[in-house]
Design a protein around this motif. Structure first.
Motif, PDB file in Angstrom:
ATOM      1  N   LEU A 210       0.855  -1.173   0.000  1.00  0.00           N
ATOM      2  CA  LEU A 210       0.000   0.000   0.000  1.00  0.00           C
ATOM      3  C   LEU A 210       0.898   1.232   0.000  1.00  0.00           C
ATOM      4  N   LYS A 211       0.673   2.129  -0.945  1.00  0.00           N
ATOM      5  CA  LYS A 211       1.425   3.381  -0.991  1.00  0.00           C
ATOM      6  C   LYS A 211       0.565   4.475  -0.382  1.00  0.00           C
ATOM      7  N   LEU A 212       1.082   5.100   0.654  1.00  0.00           N
ATOM      8  CA  LEU A 212       0.329   6.086   1.419  1.00  0.00           C
ATOM      9  C   LEU A 212       1.089   7.409   1.422  1.00  0.00           C
ATOM     10  N   LEU A 213       0.441   8.461   0.935  1.00  0.00           N
ATOM     11  CA  LEU A 213       1.058   9.781   0.867  1.00  0.00           C
ATOM     12  C   LEU A 213       0.277  10.736   1.755  1.00  0.00           C
ATOM     13  N   LEU A 214       0.911  11.200   2.832  1.00  0.00           N
ATOM     14  CA  LEU A 214       0.316  12.185   3.726  1.00  0.00           C
ATOM     15  C   LEU A 214       0.784  13.568   3.311  1.00  0.00           C
ATOM     16  N   LEU A 215      -0.155  14.518   3.221  1.00  0.00           N
ATOM     17  CA  LEU A 215       0.151  15.844   2.681  1.00  0.00           C
ATOM     18  C   LEU A 215      -0.372  16.942   3.600  1.00  0.00           C
ATOM     19  N   ARG A 216       0.411  17.996   3.753  1.00  0.00           N
ATOM     20  CA  ARG A 216      -0.089  19.190   4.431  1.00  0.00           C
ATOM     21  C   ARG A 216      -0.584  20.174   3.365  1.00  0.00           C
ATOM     22  N   HIS A 217      -1.640  20.883   3.684  1.00  0.00           N
ATOM     23  CA  HIS A 217      -2.228  21.845   2.752  1.00  0.00           C
ATOM     24  C   HIS A 217      -1.267  22.989   2.436  1.00  0.00           C
ATOM     25  N   GLY A 218      -1.596  23.773   1.409  1.00  0.00           N
ATOM     26  CA  GLY A 218      -0.816  24.959   1.067  1.00  0.00           C
ATOM     27  C   GLY A 218      -1.019  26.083   2.070  1.00  0.00           C
ATOM     28  N   GLU A 219      -0.233  27.130   1.916  1.00  0.00           N
ATOM     29  CA  GLU A 219      -0.315  28.255   2.844  1.00  0.00           C
ATOM     30  C   GLU A 219      -1.722  28.853   2.837  1.00  0.00           C
ATOM     31  N   SER A 220      -2.280  29.044   4.033  1.00  0.00           N
ATOM     32  CA  SER A 220      -3.588  29.677   4.182  1.00  0.00           C
ATOM     33  C   SER A 220      -3.402  31.120   4.656  1.00  0.00           C
ATOM     34  N   THR A 221      -4.499  31.887   4.641  1.00  0.00           N
ATOM     35  CA  THR A 221      -4.414  33.255   5.144  1.00  0.00           C
ATOM     36  C   THR A 221      -4.060  33.267   6.631  1.00  0.00           C
ATOM     37  N   SER A 222      -4.499  32.257   7.373  1.00  0.00           N
ATOM     38  CA  SER A 222      -4.132  32.183   8.792  1.00  0.00           C
ATOM     39  C   SER A 222      -2.644  31.916   8.968  1.00  0.00           C
ATOM     40  N   ASN A 223      -2.076  31.037   8.127  1.00  0.00           N
ATOM     41  CA  ASN A 223      -0.626  30.815   8.162  1.00  0.00           C
ATOM     42  C   ASN A 223       0.112  32.115   7.875  1.00  0.00           C
ATOM     43  N   ARG A 224      -0.326  32.795   6.824  1.00  0.00           N
ATOM     44  CA  ARG A 224       0.342  34.039   6.412  1.00  0.00           C
ATOM     45  C   ARG A 224       0.302  35.084   7.526  1.00  0.00           C
TER      46      ARG A 224
ATOM     47  N   ARG B 267      -0.096  34.491  10.661  1.00  0.00           N
ATOM     48  CA  ARG B 267       0.374  33.879  11.898  1.00  0.00           C
ATOM     49  C   ARG B 267      -0.755  33.811  12.939  1.00  0.00           C
ATOM     50  N   ARG B 268      -1.909  33.332  12.478  1.00  0.00           N
ATOM     51  CA  ARG B 268      -3.057  33.127  13.355  1.00  0.00           C
ATOM     52  C   ARG B 268      -3.198  31.647  13.699  1.00  0.00           C
ATOM     53  N   MET B 269      -3.745  31.376  14.852  1.00  0.00           N
ATOM     54  CA  MET B 269      -3.976  29.990  15.274  1.00  0.00           C
ATOM     55  C   MET B 269      -5.270  29.519  14.619  1.00  0.00           C
ATOM     56  N   ALA B 270      -5.123  28.897  13.463  1.00  0.00           N
ATOM     57  CA  ALA B 270      -6.278  28.624  12.613  1.00  0.00           C
ATOM     58  C   ALA B 270      -7.240  27.630  13.239  1.00  0.00           C
ATOM     59  N   GLY B 271      -6.699  26.571  13.844  1.00  0.00           N
ATOM     60  CA  GLY B 271      -7.585  25.551  14.382  1.00  0.00           C
ATOM     61  C   GLY B 271      -8.515  25.020  13.314  1.00  0.00           C
ATOM     62  N   GLN B 272      -9.803  25.022  13.605  1.00  0.00           N
ATOM     63  CA  GLN B 272     -10.784  24.506  12.654  1.00  0.00           C
ATOM     64  C   GLN B 272     -11.562  25.625  11.970  1.00  0.00           C
ATOM     65  N   ASP B 273     -10.936  26.803  11.834  1.00  0.00           N
ATOM     66  CA  ASP B 273     -11.596  27.857  11.056  1.00  0.00           C
ATOM     67  C   ASP B 273     -11.502  27.533   9.570  1.00  0.00           C
ATOM     68  N   ASP B 274     -12.168  28.292   8.750  1.00  0.00           N
ATOM     69  CA  ASP B 274     -12.232  27.979   7.327  1.00  0.00           C
ATOM     70  C   ASP B 274     -11.424  28.964   6.494  1.00  0.00           C
TER      71      ASP B 274
ATOM     72  N   LEU C 264      -9.682  14.152   9.932  1.00  0.00           N
ATOM     73  CA  LEU C 264      -8.489  14.828   9.426  1.00  0.00           C
ATOM     74  C   LEU C 264      -8.492  16.330   9.697  1.00  0.00           C
ATOM     75  N   GLN C 265      -9.524  16.830  10.364  1.00  0.00           N
ATOM     76  CA  GLN C 265      -9.548  18.260  10.677  1.00  0.00           C
ATOM     77  C   GLN C 265      -8.420  18.616  11.644  1.00  0.00           C
ATOM     78  N   GLU C 266      -8.039  19.874  11.617  1.00  0.00           N
ATOM     79  CA  GLU C 266      -6.971  20.350  12.484  1.00  0.00           C
ATOM     80  C   GLU C 266      -7.443  20.426  13.933  1.00  0.00           C
ATOM     81  N   PHE C 267      -6.503  20.660  14.803  1.00  0.00           N
ATOM     82  CA  PHE C 267      -6.728  20.872  16.241  1.00  0.00           C
ATOM     83  C   PHE C 267      -7.845  21.883  16.476  1.00  0.00           C
ATOM     84  N   GLN C 268      -8.789  21.528  17.323  1.00  0.00           N
ATOM     85  CA  GLN C 268      -9.813  22.480  17.748  1.00  0.00           C
ATOM     86  C   GLN C 268      -9.205  23.368  18.820  1.00  0.00           C
ATOM     87  N   ALA C 269      -8.890  24.616  18.449  1.00  0.00           N
ATOM     88  CA  ALA C 269      -8.118  25.504  19.316  1.00  0.00           C
ATOM     89  C   ALA C 269      -8.957  26.274  20.319  1.00  0.00           C
ATOM     90  N   GLY C 270     -10.270  26.037  20.349  1.00  0.00           N
ATOM     91  CA  GLY C 270     -11.106  26.664  21.367  1.00  0.00           C
ATOM     92  C   GLY C 270     -11.091  28.177  21.298  1.00  0.00           C
TER      93      GLY C 270
END
Length: 263
Positions: free
Chosen positions: A2-16, A18-25, A115-121
């Motif tokens: 089984l070939k399994l590829l885990l991927l992180r998403h591209g840069e989001s506005t929260s990354n740019r 420097r916000r704690m995105a959590g489960q925002d959209d 697969l959702q990100e950390f719920q940052a409360g």
């Protein structure tokens, strides 16, 4: 295998920002789209033909997955979102559509709430400076203590590990040798997925840039075997770990690592 590829998403506005995105959209930035386009081209040139694709239902992951499909001329199903996400025990697979006639049939696709990100409360969407201004005592405790401290309305690391373990368990039940699976997710939950996949009883911090990839090959038929199979490394292979080969130009990464999305 089984070939399994885990991927992180591209840069989001929260990354740019420097916000704690959590489960925002938060959506992708223009740079995030470019990162995913480069990744898509690299995967296509590598000859990847995924049989199945899982994605977090959060916007930045869905947008990243959408861009990755372009070289194959595949398209995501119209419906998406957490409310339509099946549980691990009853996955509803959807067929990707072809934008034009392709050489290969499209893979099967599934949104996975695990697969959702950390719920940052209460820290969701805040920069660290904003968090310090609103919750000075909490932020001071988070900085000075090496122990885990609860964040109001946030999930615990143990909860994150449990949903990662549930996802990995179902993945190994539902797939077989010969499948090629992509998993689009987020930094914090990827750390838990990797620890669960590798059988580690600890979750290790991994400083991963946007669109980082982790490629594992494993023998599904022998996954549950005890004894010598567990110690035979040819059955469990790490092909790539926290790499971004698609962003290399003359040996240098063309983009700076983003801020972490979790506190």
């Amino acid at each position: 295998m089984l070939k399994l590829l885990l991927l992180r998403h591209g840069e989001s506005t929260s990354n740019r920002d420097r916000r704690m995105a959590g489960q925002d959209d938060a959506p992708l930035t223009a740079l995030g789209v470019q990162q995913c386009q480069q990744l898509a081209t690299w995967l296509y040139d590598q000859g990847w033909q995924p049989s199945h694709i899982y994605s977090s239902p959060l916007r930045r992951a869905v947008e990243s997955t959408t861009v990755l499909l372009h070289p194959w001329q595949w398209q995501l199903p119209d419906s998406q979102g957490v409310e339509a996400t099946p549980t691990a025990s009853s996955r509803a697979w959807r067929n990707l559509s072809l934008a034009a006639r392709g050489e290969h049939p499209p893979p099967r696709f599934c949104y996975a709430a695990e697969l959702q990100e950390f719920q940052a409360g209460i820290l969701t969407g805040l920069t660290w400076t904003e968090a310090q201004q609103r919750y000075p005592d909490l932020c001071e405790a988070l900085v000075t203590s090496l122990d885990w401290l609860p964040i109001p309305q946030a999930e615990t690391p143990r909860q994150g590990r449990r949903r990662a373990e549930a996802f990995v368990a179902q993945l190994l039940v539902q797939h077989r040798n010969g499948d090629a699976v992509w998993v689009m997710a987020h930094q914090w939950i990827l750390e838990h997925l990797i620890a669960a996949l590798m059988g580690s009883d600890r979750t290790w911090q991994i400083s991963m840039g946007n669109t980082a990839l982790f490629e594992f090959w494993l023998d599904c038929d022998r996954w549950s075997q005890t004894g010598m199979a567990r110690h035979t490394s040819t059955l469990w292979q790490i092909q790539r770990f926290n790499e971004r080969p698609h962003l290399l130009t003359g040996g240098a990464i063309t983009t700076a690592p983003p801020a972490d999305s979790a506190p």
